[in-house]
Write a protein that holds these residues in place. Structure first.
Motif, PDB file in Angstrom:
ATOM      1  N   VAL A  36     -17.916  44.694  54.970  1.00 13.25           N
ATOM      2  CA  VAL A  36     -17.945  45.772  53.984  1.00 13.25           C
ATOM      3  C   VAL A  36     -17.618  45.185  52.613  1.00 13.25           C
ATOM      4  CG1 VAL A  36     -16.854  47.916  53.232  1.00 13.25           C
ATOM      5  CG2 VAL A  36     -17.311  47.534  55.666  1.00 13.25           C
ATOM      6  N   ASP A  76     -20.699  44.877  43.743  1.00 13.32           N
ATOM      7  CA  ASP A  76     -19.752  44.844  44.851  1.00 13.32           C
ATOM      8  C   ASP A  76     -19.512  43.389  45.234  1.00 13.32           C
ATOM      9  OD1 ASP A  76     -21.738  44.037  46.910  1.00 13.32           O
ATOM     10  OD2 ASP A  76     -22.495  46.075  46.741  1.00 13.32           O
ATOM     11  N   VAL A  95     -23.002  45.796  59.025  1.00 12.40           N
ATOM     12  CA  VAL A  95     -22.585  46.776  58.024  1.00 12.40           C
ATOM     13  C   VAL A  95     -23.796  47.274  57.237  1.00 12.40           C
ATOM     14  CG1 VAL A  95     -21.225  47.139  55.925  1.00 12.40           C
ATOM     15  CG2 VAL A  95     -20.291  45.786  57.819  1.00 12.40           C
ATOM     16  N   ALA A 117     -20.649  51.838  52.033  1.00 10.05           N
ATOM     17  CA  ALA A 117     -20.882  50.876  53.107  1.00 10.05           C
ATOM     18  C   ALA A 117     -20.023  51.242  54.304  1.00 10.05           C
ATOM     19  CB  ALA A 117     -20.553  49.456  52.641  1.00 10.05           C
ATOM     20  N   GLY A 118     -20.540  50.903  55.484  1.00 12.13           N
ATOM     21  CA  GLY A 118     -19.811  51.149  56.720  1.00 12.13           C
ATOM     22  C   GLY A 118     -20.727  50.965  57.902  1.00 12.13           C
ATOM     23  N   ASN A 138     -25.280  49.161  53.988  1.00  7.44           N
ATOM     24  CA  ASN A 138     -24.953  49.463  52.600  1.00  7.44           C
ATOM     25  C   ASN A 138     -26.031  50.380  52.042  1.00  7.44           C
ATOM     26  OD1 ASN A 138     -22.753  47.194  51.815  1.00  7.44           O
ATOM     27  ND2 ASN A 138     -24.292  46.326  53.184  1.00  7.44           N
ATOM     28  N   LEU A 172     -16.124  55.187  55.727  1.00  9.25           N
ATOM     29  CA  LEU A 172     -16.907  54.522  54.689  1.00  9.25           C
ATOM     30  C   LEU A 172     -16.020  54.073  53.531  1.00  9.25           C
ATOM     31  CD1 LEU A 172     -19.960  56.963  54.527  1.00  9.25           C
ATOM     32  CD2 LEU A 172     -19.566  55.032  56.082  1.00  9.25           C
ATOM     33  N   LYS A 173     -16.480  53.043  52.832  1.00 11.74           N
ATOM     34  CA  LYS A 173     -15.856  52.599  51.595  1.00 11.74           C
ATOM     35  C   LYS A 173     -16.934  52.478  50.525  1.00 11.74           C
ATOM     36  CE  LYS A 173     -11.967  50.159  53.712  1.00 11.74           C
ATOM     37  NZ  LYS A 173     -11.250  48.858  53.843  1.00 11.74           N
TER      38      LYS A 173
END
Length: 245
Positions: A82, A231, A4, A50-51, A6, A34-35
């Motif tokens: 993620v 996060d 992942v 992130a993704g 970021n 993505l998130k």
């Protein structure tokens, strides 16, 4: 390498049409899987996403097609999962709240110093003019508790809106020194350095790219502990590895 990607990035640039821009970026980030969070304000953009690497690069490619974001330079780190639960795109009054609307970095940045130069100054104990160097942490106290530069100034602020008052209360201890303001990714220390310059404090710099760029480019000499991030990873060590994968 962990799977992942970021990224964190920001840019102070005048933006209009914020509702339309919000919908465009939300749709594109969703399409790319993505998130994270994107903050938009009239003063610019601030994002944490992130993704999969392909999705990140696709999103950045589209974002940079907008001339206002063409030179956006994200900071990268990697994790096994993620670290965000959803995707949010918000319109705010400021992309980083200081409650000093006259501080507009787009109108002129404070002088910046790159990570390798800061590492060299810390190793030699002074800047290239021979002035003592002090590192000024502009983050909140709970972030500082996770890690900071050795002997950094920490005014124990609870939110960034308290920073201007802290400067006025402590300005004498900065006199005659080279002050390097720093934060996680550069956005707070950029506003902080501008405020200090406008307050008449001499020899103030911002650490270009913040702690994360310092880790990326130098491996973190002079930094003790980890860097708090907002996060589910909680914090990153100087190798940019998360404390929680």
């Amino acid at each position: 390498m962990s799977s992942v990607a970021n990224i964190s990035a920001y840019k102070f640039v005048s933006l209009d049409g914020l509702p339309e821009l919000r919908e465009t970026l939300l749709a594109r980030a969703r399409e790319d899987g993505l998130k994270g969070t994107i903050l938009l304000a009239e003063e610019g953009i601030n994002l944490f996403l992130a993704g999969a690497s392909a999705g990140i690069e696709s999103f950045l490619g589209v974002l940079r097609e907008d001339a206002r974001f063409a030179d956006l330079e994200p900071k990268y780190s990697y994790s096994d999962a993620v670290p965000f639960r959803k995707l949010l795109v918000k319109i705010k009054r400021e992309i980083i709240r200081m409650n000093h609307p006259a501080i507009r970095p787009e109108a002129g940045r404070a002088p910046a110093v790159d990570a390798r130069t800061v590492a060299r100054w810390l190793a030699q104990g002074a800047d290239d003019a021979g002035r003592p160097v002090v590192m000024l942490d502009t983050r909140n106290a709970f972030e500082v508790d996770e890690g900071t530069f050795r002997n950094a100034i920490d005014w124990r602020i609870e939110r960034f809106t308290q920073f201007p008052d802290a400067v006025q209360a402590h300005r004498d201890e900065l006199r005659g020194k080279t002050v390097v303001s720093f934060c996680t990714g550069g956005i707070r220390c950029e506003k902080a350095a501008i405020y200090m310059n406008e307050a008449g404090i001499d020899h103030v710099y911002q650490l270009e790219g913040g702690i994360l760029k310092y880790f990326e480019e130098t491996g973190g000499p002079g930094y003790e502990g980890k860097c708090f991030v907002f996060d589910e990873r909680v914090s990153l060590d100087p190798a940019l590895a998360p404390s929680r994968a």
